[in-house]
Scaffold this motif. Structure first.
Motif, PDB file in Angstrom:
ATOM      1  N   GLU A   7       4.133   2.564   0.722  1.00 31.50           N
ATOM      2  CA  GLU A   7       3.651   2.475  -0.515  1.00 31.50           C
ATOM      3  C   GLU A   7       4.088   3.677  -1.260  1.00 31.50           C
ATOM      4  O   GLU A   7       3.767   4.762  -0.908  1.00 31.50           O
ATOM      5  N   ASP A   8       4.949   3.669  -2.186  1.00 31.99           N
ATOM      6  CA  ASP A   8       5.590   4.791  -2.951  1.00 31.99           C
ATOM      7  C   ASP A   8       4.532   5.463  -4.067  1.00 31.99           C
ATOM      8  O   ASP A   8       4.892   6.707  -4.345  1.00 31.99           O
ATOM      9  N   GLU A   9       3.552   5.076  -4.372  1.00 31.36           N
ATOM     10  CA  GLU A   9       2.735   5.557  -5.284  1.00 31.36           C
ATOM     11  C   GLU A   9       1.740   6.633  -4.257  1.00 31.36           C
ATOM     12  O   GLU A   9       0.925   5.869  -3.702  1.00 31.36           O
ATOM     13  N   ASP A  51       4.053  -2.656  -0.388  1.00 35.25           N
ATOM     14  CA  ASP A  51       4.345  -2.654  -1.390  1.00 35.25           C
ATOM     15  C   ASP A  51       5.682  -3.276  -1.977  1.00 35.25           C
ATOM     16  O   ASP A  51       6.541  -2.978  -1.145  1.00 35.25           O
ATOM     17  N   ASN A  53       7.857  -3.026  -4.899  1.00 34.15           N
ATOM     18  CA  ASN A  53       8.719  -2.150  -5.702  1.00 34.15           C
ATOM     19  C   ASN A  53       8.577  -0.771  -4.831  1.00 34.15           C
ATOM     20  O   ASN A  53       7.778   0.199  -4.994  1.00 34.15           O
ATOM     21  N   LYS A 101      -2.155  -5.526  -7.615  1.00 33.28           N
ATOM     22  CA  LYS A 101      -2.670  -4.260  -8.153  1.00 33.28           C
ATOM     23  C   LYS A 101      -3.351  -4.377  -9.701  1.00 33.28           C
ATOM     24  O   LYS A 101      -2.531  -5.010 -10.402  1.00 33.28           O
TER      25      LYS A 101
HETATM   26 CA    CA Z   1       5.613   0.770  -6.125  1.00 37.88          CA
END
Ligand code: CA
Length: 226
Positions: A7-9, A51, A53, A101
């Motif tokens: 997950e990039d966030e 995730d 994206n 989400k």
């Molecule tokens: Ca993302």
């Protein structure tokens, strides 16, 4: 149980990881697809939260590569609102479930537990070896009807041994499934925890269940040792 979270966030990832660790899971976090793939290539995870994206390797491609390699690990995909195409495509690519989400942590946890309960992942909710009972839903352990209090790591170690009854599990296998990457290589950590565990589940009882297999590792078994 060792989980991979891609997950990039960062705040979302850290929030999820904190919550899962509080539920006694070992969690490795990757903030981009490439790092996630690097981890997934070297560690045999029990579940992946992915995730879609992502910078670097995107989630869908990650999933296709994982399934292309024949990996059966359950994958829970995180999508954004109204991304119906993503849901369909990810299920076709081999995702086991998806969550939109924003979501409540309790829902994520419920879905993770449901995926980990599937027979291919977990043979049963309650594992029984002789008079020892390990309840995987409640994280409770009883022996001869007596409740035994374990720490999170002691429990995780016992659950891993109990899920492989009669099999020798090496120290490396144990470290892979019970600790996460925040673990810093004390090579005798497994032996230390096995000692703690024995003090609680074996020492008070005549019939010992944890066997040390010379040169191999450990084995939880009802059968008497060699
Ligand atoms: Ca993302």
């Amino acid at each position: 149980m060792r989980l991979l979270l891609v997950e990039d966030e960062k705040h979302v990832a850290d929030f999820i990881a904190r919550g899962l660790r509080a539920e006694w899971y070992a969690v490795d976090v990757a903030y981009d697809g490439n790092k996630g793939w690097e981890l997934a290539s070297k560690v045999d995870y029990d579940l992946v939260v992915l995730d879609l994206n992502l910078p670097g390797l995107n989630g869908m491609e990650f999933l296709r590569r994982l399934r292309g390699r024949g990996a059966k690990v359950p994958v829970l995909v995180l999508t954004v609102l109204d991304a119906t195409d993503d849901k369909v495509e990810s299920l076709q690519a081999g995702a086991d479930d998806h969550l939109t989400k924003p979501f409540a942590f309790s829902e994520l946890l419920a879905r993770i537990k449901a995926l980990l309960r599937r027979p291919a992942v977990v043979p049963a909710n309650v594992l029984r070896i002789a008079d020892l009972e390990v309840d995987r839903l409640k994280h409770q352990v009883h022996r001869a009807g007596r409740r035994i209090d374990l720490t999170a790591k002691e429990y995780a170690l016992l659950e891993y041994l109990a899920a492989h009854p009669g099999q020798t599990v090496s120290r490396t296998m144990i470290i892979e499934h019970v600790w996460d990457q925040s673990f810093e290589g004390l090579t005798n950590i497994v032996d230390v925890y096995v000692r703690h565990l024995r003090a609680k589940i074996d020492d008070p009882f005549e019939h010992k269940l944890i066997r040390t297999v010379r040169g191999g590792g450990y084995c939880l078994s009802d059968e008497p040792g060699p």
